[in-house]
Design a protein around this motif. Structure first.
Motif, mmCIF file in Angstrom:
data_model
loop_
_atom_site.group_PDB
_atom_site.id
_atom_site.type_symbol
_atom_site.label_atom_id
_atom_site.label_comp_id
_atom_site.label_asym_id
_atom_site.label_seq_id
_atom_site.Cartn_x
_atom_site.Cartn_y
_atom_site.Cartn_z
ATOM 1 N N ILE A 1 13.084 2.373 42.358
ATOM 2 C CA ILE A 1 11.673 2.049 42.149
ATOM 3 C C ILE A 1 11.398 1.901 40.653
ATOM 4 N N THR A 2 10.582 0.907 40.296
ATOM 5 C CA THR A 2 10.224 0.719 38.893
ATOM 6 C C THR A 2 9.080 1.656 38.511
ATOM 7 N N HIS A 3 8.943 1.890 37.224
ATOM 8 C CA HIS A 3 7.870 2.733 36.688
ATOM 9 C C HIS A 3 6.511 2.207 37.145
ATOM 10 N N ARG A 4 6.320 0.913 37.008
ATOM 11 C CA ARG A 4 5.045 0.286 37.366
ATOM 12 C C ARG A 4 4.738 0.449 38.856
ATOM 13 N N THR A 5 5.738 0.224 39.697
ATOM 14 C CA THR A 5 5.530 0.335 41.141
ATOM 15 C C THR A 5 5.219 1.770 41.535
ATOM 16 N N LEU A 6 5.954 2.724 40.972
ATOM 17 C CA LEU A 6 5.692 4.126 41.293
ATOM 18 C C LEU A 6 4.285 4.521 40.860
ATOM 19 N N THR A 7 3.880 4.096 39.687
ATOM 20 C CA THR A 7 2.527 4.389 39.206
ATOM 21 C C THR A 7 1.487 3.845 40.176
ATOM 22 N N ARG A 8 1.653 2.601 40.587
ATOM 23 C CA ARG A 8 0.699 1.961 41.496
ATOM 24 C C ARG A 8 0.682 2.659 42.858
ATOM 25 N N GLN A 9 1.861 2.974 43.391
ATOM 26 C CA GLN A 9 1.937 3.627 44.703
ATOM 27 C C GLN A 9 1.296 5.021 44.658
ATOM 28 N N LEU A 10 1.551 5.769 43.592
ATOM 29 C CA LEU A 10 0.936 7.088 43.454
ATOM 30 C C LEU A 10 -0.584 6.985 43.350
ATOM 31 N N GLN A 11 -1.070 6.005 42.603
ATOM 32 C CA GLN A 11 -2.523 5.815 42.487
ATOM 33 C C GLN A 11 -3.138 5.495 43.839
ATOM 34 N N GLU A 12 -2.480 4.639 44.611
ATOM 35 C CA GLU A 12 -2.999 4.282 45.931
ATOM 36 C C GLU A 12 -2.980 5.488 46.871
ATOM 37 N N LEU A 13 -1.933 6.302 46.801
ATOM 38 C CA LEU A 13 -1.863 7.503 47.635
ATOM 39 C C LEU A 13 -2.911 8.530 47.213
ATOM 40 N N GLN A 14 -3.215 8.581 45.912
ATOM 41 C CA GLN A 14 -4.288 9.461 45.435
ATOM 42 C C GLN A 14 -5.637 8.983 45.957
ATOM 43 N N GLU A 15 -5.879 7.691 45.855
ATOM 44 C CA GLU A 15 -7.145 7.117 46.322
ATOM 45 C C GLU A 15 -7.342 7.333 47.817
ATOM 46 N N ALA A 16 -6.245 7.311 48.574
ATOM 47 C CA ALA A 16 -6.315 7.523 50.025
ATOM 48 C C ALA A 16 -6.447 9.005 50.378
ATOM 49 N N GLY A 17 -6.266 9.877 49.379
ATOM 50 C CA GLY A 17 -6.428 11.300 49.616
ATOM 51 C C GLY A 17 -5.176 12.036 50.043
ATOM 52 N N PHE A 18 -4.005 11.410 49.933
ATOM 53 C CA PHE A 18 -2.745 12.029 50.356
ATOM 54 C C PHE A 18 -2.049 12.783 49.233
ATOM 55 N N VAL A 19 -2.287 12.375 47.993
ATOM 56 C CA VAL A 19 -1.570 12.940 46.848
ATOM 57 C C VAL A 19 -2.571 13.456 45.819
ATOM 58 N N TYR A 20 -2.212 14.587 45.227
ATOM 59 C CA TYR A 20 -2.999 15.195 44.157
ATOM 60 C C TYR A 20 -2.210 15.096 42.858
ATOM 61 N N ARG A 21 -2.885 14.731 41.784
ATOM 62 C CA ARG A 21 -2.267 14.631 40.457
ATOM 63 C C ARG A 21 -2.847 15.738 39.588
ATOM 64 N N LYS A 22 -1.982 16.600 39.087
ATOM 65 C CA LYS A 22 -2.428 17.686 38.219
ATOM 66 C C LYS A 22 -1.937 17.415 36.809
ATOM 67 N N ASP A 23 -2.891 17.267 35.896
ATOM 68 C CA ASP A 23 -2.587 17.049 34.487
ATOM 69 C C ASP A 23 -2.745 18.381 33.777
ATOM 70 N N PHE A 24 -1.661 18.880 33.171
ATOM 71 C CA PHE A 24 -1.691 20.174 32.510
ATOM 72 C C PHE A 24 -2.302 20.096 31.106
ATOM 73 N N LYS A 25 -2.674 18.887 30.680
ATOM 74 C CA LYS A 25 -3.333 18.664 29.383
ATOM 75 C C LYS A 25 -2.549 19.277 28.227
ATOM 76 N N THR A 26 -1.266 18.986 28.195
ATOM 77 C CA THR A 26 -0.393 19.477 27.132
ATOM 78 C C THR A 26 0.206 18.299 26.385
ATOM 79 N N ILE A 27 0.778 18.615 25.232
ATOM 80 C CA ILE A 27 1.526 17.621 24.463
ATOM 81 C C ILE A 27 2.918 18.200 24.271
#
Length: 116
Positions: A48-74
């Motif tokens: 899977i390409t970076h772009r495709t994975l990003t898009r698929q994850l966004q769509e799964l988030q929008e559908a309510g199946f996946v949660y994205r947790k940003d730890f707000k770190t550098i």
């Protein structure tokens, strides 16, 4: 299979629309193993390409199946996990896995090539 009124069949169409595509069920499968960072998920999925994975994850988030947790770190630290709705798909995936294992000898070695 018991037939249902057309409006109930639309629910099936909505589910298929939300999880269709080459990668979404595989993403859900890997996230069913536990929370995962983007790069690890990409390694697990293989081609899977970076772009495709990003898009698929966004769509799964929008559908309510996946949660994205940003730890707000550098450097950035983001993990993906299944929501309760996404976790509710695990028995369905297990049934699909069992069916594929029982019928492996009837299935093609490689997924069909995309039509151009």
């Amino acid at each position: 299979m018991e037939m249902h009124p057309p409006e109930e069949n639309c629910r099936i169409e909505a589910l298929i629309g939300a999880i269709s595509g080459r990668w979404k069920l595989l993403i859900i499968f890997w996230l069913a193993q536990g929370a995962c960072r983007f790069n690890q998920l990409q390694r697990n999925l293989g081609r899977i390409t970076h772009r495709t994975l990003t898009r698929q994850l966004q769509e799964l988030q929008e559908a309510g199946f996946v949660y994205r947790k940003d730890f707000k770190t550098i450097p950035p630290h983001v993990e993906y996990s299944l929501t309760p709705l996404g976790q509710s798909l695990i028995p369905l995936l297990q049934e699909m896995h069992d069916w594929a294992a029982a019928n492996a000898h009837k299935l093609p070695e490689e997924p069909p090539a995309k039509a151009s």
